[in-house]
Design a protein around this motif. Structure first.
Motif, mmCIF file in Angstrom:
data_model
loop_
_atom_site.group_PDB
_atom_site.id
_atom_site.type_symbol
_atom_site.label_atom_id
_atom_site.label_comp_id
_atom_site.label_asym_id
_atom_site.label_seq_id
_atom_site.Cartn_x
_atom_site.Cartn_y
_atom_site.Cartn_z
ATOM 1 N N ALA A 88 10.616 7.899 3.507
ATOM 2 C CA ALA A 88 10.463 8.781 2.449
ATOM 3 C C ALA A 88 9.542 8.258 1.184
ATOM 4 N N LEU A 89 9.923 6.923 0.919
ATOM 5 C CA LEU A 89 9.179 6.445 -0.232
ATOM 6 C C LEU A 89 7.648 6.106 0.109
ATOM 7 N N PRO A 94 2.120 7.049 -0.999
ATOM 8 C CA PRO A 94 1.402 6.593 0.206
ATOM 9 C C PRO A 94 0.497 5.308 -0.378
ATOM 10 N N GLU A 95 0.144 5.181 -1.670
ATOM 11 C CA GLU A 95 -0.645 4.173 -2.146
ATOM 12 C C GLU A 95 0.090 2.735 -2.498
ATOM 13 N N ASN A 96 1.438 2.824 -2.438
ATOM 14 C CA ASN A 96 2.123 1.717 -2.755
ATOM 15 C C ASN A 96 2.245 0.901 -1.636
ATOM 16 N N ALA A 97 1.684 -0.393 -1.769
ATOM 17 C CA ALA A 97 1.589 -1.287 -0.461
ATOM 18 C C ALA A 97 2.977 -1.985 -0.286
ATOM 19 N N ALA A 100 5.180 0.203 2.098
ATOM 20 C CA ALA A 100 4.324 0.482 3.336
ATOM 21 C C ALA A 100 4.837 -1.148 3.998
ATOM 22 N N ASN A 101 4.412 -2.039 3.202
ATOM 23 C CA ASN A 101 4.638 -3.339 4.001
ATOM 24 C C ASN A 101 5.999 -3.719 4.235
ATOM 25 N N ASP A 102 6.877 -2.996 3.542
ATOM 26 C CA ASP A 102 8.457 -3.430 3.767
ATOM 27 C C ASP A 102 8.678 -2.617 5.020
ATOM 28 N N LYS A 119 0.430 -0.773 11.797
ATOM 29 C CA LYS A 119 -0.479 0.039 10.999
ATOM 30 C C LYS A 119 -0.260 0.109 9.469
ATOM 31 N N LEU A 120 1.319 0.062 9.197
ATOM 32 C CA LEU A 120 1.842 0.061 7.936
ATOM 33 C C LEU A 120 1.481 -1.211 7.286
ATOM 34 N N VAL A 121 1.726 -2.463 7.924
ATOM 35 C CA VAL A 121 1.518 -3.677 7.424
ATOM 36 C C VAL A 121 0.023 -3.859 7.069
ATOM 37 N N ARG A 122 -0.875 -3.291 7.916
ATOM 38 C CA ARG A 122 -2.369 -3.390 7.870
ATOM 39 C C ARG A 122 -2.794 -2.513 6.660
ATOM 40 N N LYS A 123 -2.050 -1.434 6.946
ATOM 41 C CA LYS A 123 -2.362 -0.456 5.584
ATOM 42 C C LYS A 123 -2.064 -1.133 4.115
ATOM 43 N N ALA A 124 -1.042 -1.976 4.055
ATOM 44 C CA ALA A 124 -0.296 -2.428 2.918
ATOM 45 C C ALA A 124 -1.559 -3.734 2.577
ATOM 46 N N LEU A 125 -2.099 -4.066 3.402
ATOM 47 C CA LEU A 125 -2.979 -5.377 3.102
ATOM 48 C C LEU A 125 -4.341 -4.613 2.541
ATOM 49 N N GLU A 126 -4.668 -3.533 2.788
ATOM 50 C CA GLU A 126 -5.756 -3.008 2.406
ATOM 51 C C GLU A 126 -5.736 -2.392 1.016
ATOM 52 N N LEU A 127 -4.467 -2.107 0.655
ATOM 53 C CA LEU A 127 -4.056 -1.458 -0.660
ATOM 54 C C LEU A 127 -4.138 -2.292 -1.978
#
Length: 127
Positions: A88-89, A94-97, A100-102, A119-127
């Protein structure tokens, strides 16, 4: 000492959100996860009802509390509840690394949708 101080604060201001948040944190730190969960859930409900707060401030505070609550659920071995909160968070922010990482790591640690967790962890690394 700290326990007595918290009890005094709770007696003086039982509905003060900061006192309730402190109580939840102390309960968590002392391994009283179920009690901490209850306090966090009650506190979130209380903040949701505080219409005198600006919506942006209220939403930010609730998100912070939900994030903390997700950590307590993890400590309590209730990963599905933590994942639900973190999803939900991530949807709302969606831009909170951090969120997404957690979420990615909690999902991976619990064998849930490993492709999505990566995908979520990779996205977090990009943010």
């Amino acid at each position: 000492m700290l326990r007595g101080e918290l009890e005094r604060l709770m007696q003086q201001q039982p509905d003060n959100p900061l006192n309730l948040q402190l109580k939840a944190r102390i309960l968590r730190e002392n391994g009283k996860d179920d009690e901490a969960i209850e306090v966090y859930e009650d506190l979130i409900t209380k903040i949701e009802g505080m219409k005198n707060l600006k919506e942006e401030i209220r939403d930010s505070y609730i998100s912070e509390l939900r994030y903390s609550l997700s950590g307590v659920y993890i400590d309590a071995k209730k990963a599905d509840k933590a994942i639900e909160i973190l999803k939900a968070l991530v949807t709302k922010y969606p831009e909170n690394a951090t969120f997404a990482n957690d979420l990615g790591y909690v999902m991976a640690d619990n064998g849930k949708d490993l492709a999505e967790s990566e995908k979520l962890v990779r996205k977090a690394l990009e943010l």
